[in-house]
Motif scaffolding. Structure first.
Motif, short mmCIF file in Angstrom:
data_model
loop_
_atom_site.label_atom_id
_atom_site.label_comp_id
_atom_site.label_asym_id
_atom_site.label_seq_id
_atom_site.Cartn_x
_atom_site.Cartn_y
_atom_site.Cartn_z
N ASP A 2 -19.88 -0.09 -10.57
CA ASP A 2 -20.28 -0.01 -9.16
C ASP A 2 -20.47 1.46 -8.79
O ASP A 2 -19.52 2.25 -8.77
N VAL A 3 -21.72 1.83 -8.49
CA VAL A 3 -22.03 3.23 -8.20
C VAL A 3 -21.86 3.57 -6.73
O VAL A 3 -21.86 4.75 -6.37
N LEU A 4 -21.71 2.54 -5.87
CA LEU A 4 -21.63 2.82 -4.44
C LEU A 4 -20.44 3.72 -4.07
O LEU A 4 -20.60 4.67 -3.29
N PRO A 5 -19.21 3.47 -4.59
CA PRO A 5 -18.11 4.38 -4.27
C PRO A 5 -18.38 5.83 -4.67
O PRO A 5 -18.01 6.76 -3.95
N LEU A 6 -19.03 6.01 -5.82
CA LEU A 6 -19.36 7.37 -6.25
C LEU A 6 -20.35 8.02 -5.30
O LEU A 6 -20.20 9.20 -4.94
N VAL A 41 -8.14 4.91 5.57
CA VAL A 41 -9.13 4.20 6.38
C VAL A 41 -9.44 2.86 5.71
O VAL A 41 -9.79 2.82 4.53
N PRO A 42 -9.33 1.75 6.44
CA PRO A 42 -9.64 0.45 5.83
C PRO A 42 -11.07 0.40 5.31
O PRO A 42 -12.00 0.87 5.96
N GLY A 43 -11.21 -0.16 4.12
CA GLY A 43 -12.53 -0.29 3.53
C GLY A 43 -12.92 0.84 2.60
O GLY A 43 -13.88 0.69 1.82
N VAL A 44 -12.22 1.96 2.67
CA VAL A 44 -12.52 3.07 1.75
C VAL A 44 -11.98 2.70 0.38
O VAL A 44 -10.80 2.37 0.24
N PRO A 45 -12.81 2.73 -0.65
CA PRO A 45 -12.34 2.36 -1.99
C PRO A 45 -11.27 3.32 -2.50
O PRO A 45 -11.20 4.48 -2.07
N GLU A 46 -10.46 2.84 -3.42
CA GLU A 46 -9.40 3.68 -4.00
C GLU A 46 -9.99 4.50 -5.14
O GLU A 46 -10.56 3.96 -6.09
N LEU A 283 -3.49 10.48 -2.34
CA LEU A 283 -2.21 10.26 -1.68
C LEU A 283 -1.65 8.85 -1.86
O LEU A 283 -0.49 8.69 -2.25
N PRO A 284 -2.41 7.78 -1.60
CA PRO A 284 -1.83 6.43 -1.77
C PRO A 284 -1.38 6.17 -3.21
O PRO A 284 -0.33 5.56 -3.44
N VAL A 285 -2.16 6.65 -4.19
CA VAL A 285 -1.80 6.42 -5.59
C VAL A 285 -0.48 7.10 -5.92
O VAL A 285 0.39 6.53 -6.59
#
Length: 534
Positions: A2-6, A41-46, A283-285
């Protein structure tokens, strides 16, 4: 894949970095802050910082760009302070921070503490040098910080490998560690020395600018991969090759230099923006992996470690600045006099960055025998908080610190005078060569064209001198500034006519592109002169 997060990461970080140019906050700090906010932010990929991507694919082009823009002669003149920081300080910080962390944090094994020390030992001078240029730090201090950042990653990665071997039970010894360090350092430099001449030969003998720039894009990865293949330091190989190519860039075709400069500036902008945003996004990781350590307990360790990291750098920088001068007359004679302000700036400029995080994420989950790596989650957390703490606290306070210290400022008038003298000498030589060429009957030109060549040389010689003179009361511009502004306006008028002729079908698109490229080169030359003046 999936290239969208990049795409979101690249586009978002570039937008934040662009916005930072309109604020007094340095771009790296704004990018880290944006990453921290975006991570919840909700929806932001990890986004997970993968060391197998950052070290071989992101680090080489960033190092190559920095090496190309560095001055080999300045680095050679400041070799002692650069070596003391990039090698001596990193090894000292590895041992000192690791030992103090072992004493301060209950349950942290010494081997794991030394791994932590190696991970957070190398400062990332991207942010520091960006701030230095922005506030006008003296050129020698900027050179020292740049030189440190070019080499310290190699030292830290090698120290990390040695400490990690001891931590996972691979039977590492002090002698073996020194041997591995020597092999990595000598091998990395050796690979760079072997590659730099043939790579430069290829750059000067390829006649197609597109092929030349394709080679330019491959060079850092070739140098890094070749060195790592023989277990040498890929970082040092990239730096050696980049310094050599940058020092001899004048021998490359002008079209290649124009394209190469634009391409590498874009690559550096995108990569630097993305990696600083990635720091905040971790941070979450990091928090999720704390495990048995409570949030309050881990935060207290983070504060203590931050203070230790800052203190250890000052503990090294001050003696490294003054002891060699006190003990060696040769050092006093060869290097300019310095006072307490220089080590204060260098000490406070020790911001950590993405390399530390990438190394930390490469720590294996288990040691020999299948047991979990001791305190791995805490090491990750402390690395993250140290990176964030140094970037935010030191990054925000470094500009006002530099402004308040009695540092010698850059003498713009003196620099312009030196530039004018150099240009005058070059123009005299060019005029002499022009008259020799025109005296040859094979080079006969109509008088107006010959006079035009003479006028171009004369204007180039006079342009810098005019900046030393008065300015227009109406606009505050020098005569040369007005000349370049009018030249841009004239070029713009020509461009509009060419487009109008194309739209009227009096010329075709191919001819339009040819004419516009000619104007673009003239405008680019004027823009480069203006940028250099600023």
């Amino acid at each position: 894949m999936d290239v969208l997060p990049l795409l979101v990461l690249v586009a978002g970080s570039a937008a934040v970095a662009g916005a930072a140019r309109r604020t007094p906050v340095p771009a790296p700090l704004l990018l880290v802050a944006a990453g921290l906010v975006a991570s919840y932010v909700p929806g932001v990929p990890e986004y997970t910082l993968d060391p197998h991507i950052v070290l071989p694919l992101v680090l080489p082009p960033l190092l190559h760009t920095a090496a190309l823009e560095s001055s080999y002669l300045d680095l050679r003149a400041n070799l002692r302070p650069v070596a003391l920081l990039s090698i001596g300080y990193v090894l000292f910080a590895t041992l000192a921070v690791g030992w103090i962390a072992y004493l301060l944090i209950p349950g942290l094994p010494l081997t794991a503490a030394l791994v932590l020390g190696a991970v957070i030992a190398p400062p990332d001078a991207v942010a520091a040098t960006a701030i230095a240029r922005r506030v006008g730090l003296p050129s020698r201090l900027t050179t020292v910080l740049q030189g440190e950042s070019l080499v310290n990653d190699a030292t830290a990665i090698t120290a990390y490998k040695v400490a990690l071997a001891a931590a996972v039970g691979a039977g590492a010894t002090w002698g073996g560690g020194l041997r591995e360090f020597a092999i990595a350092a000598i091998g990395g430099v050796g690979v760079g020395l072997i590659l730099m001449v043939p790579l430069h030969w290829l750059r000067t003998h390829l006649r197609d600018p597109l092929l030349q720039n394709t080679l330019s894009l491959l060079i850092p990865f070739v140098a890094y991969g070749a060195a790592e293949q023989v277990h040498a330091s890929g970082v040092l190989a990239v730096v050696v090759v980049g310094l050599y190519l940058g020092h001899h860039s004048w021998q490359v075709d002008f079209a290649t230099r124009l394209q190469e400069s634009a391409v590498w500036k874009m690559i550096a902008f995108v990569l630097e923006s993305a990696v600083f945003a990635l720091i905040g996004l971790q941070l979450p990781v990091v928090l999720r992996g704390l495990g048995e350590y409570g949030a309050g307990e881990a935060a207290w360790y983070a504060v203590m470690l931050f203070l230790v990291v800052v203190g250890v750098r000052f503990l090294w920088v001050f003696p490294a600045t003054f002891l060699p001068r006190a003990l060696s007359r040769r050092v006093r004679e060869r290097e300019p006099e310095t006072d307490w302000t220089a080590p204060v700036v260098v000490g406070w400029a020790g911001m950590r960055g993405v390399v530390s995080l990438a190394i930390a994420f490469s720590i294996p989950a288990t040691v020999h025998g299948g047991h979990p790596f001791p305190s791995r989650n805490l090491v990750l957390f402390l690395t993250f908080t140290t990176v964030i703490g140094t970037l935010v606290i030191q990054g925000l306070t470094l500009p006002p610190l530099i402004r308040r210290l009695p540092l010698p400022g850059r003498d713009a008038q003196a620099e312009t005078l030196v530039e004018a003298q150099a240009q005058n000498e070059a123009s005299r030589a060019a005029e002499s060569r022009l008259e020799e060429l025109l005296a040859d009957e094979r080079n006969t030109l109509p008088q107006p064209l010959a006079d035009r060549l003479r006028t171009v040389l004369e204007r180039r010689r006079n342009a810098v001198w005019e900046r030393l003179g008065g300015v227009s009361e109406a606009t505050g511009e020098s005569a040369d500034d007005i000349y370049r502004r009018l030249a841009r306006e004239v070029i713009s008028a020509e461009r509009e006519v060419f487009v109008r002729l194309r739209d009227a079908r009096r010329i075709d698109d191919e001819m339009l592109r040819t004419l516009l490229r000619r104007l673009d080169l003239e405008e680019a030359a004027a823009y480069r002169e203006e940028s250099a003046d600023g």
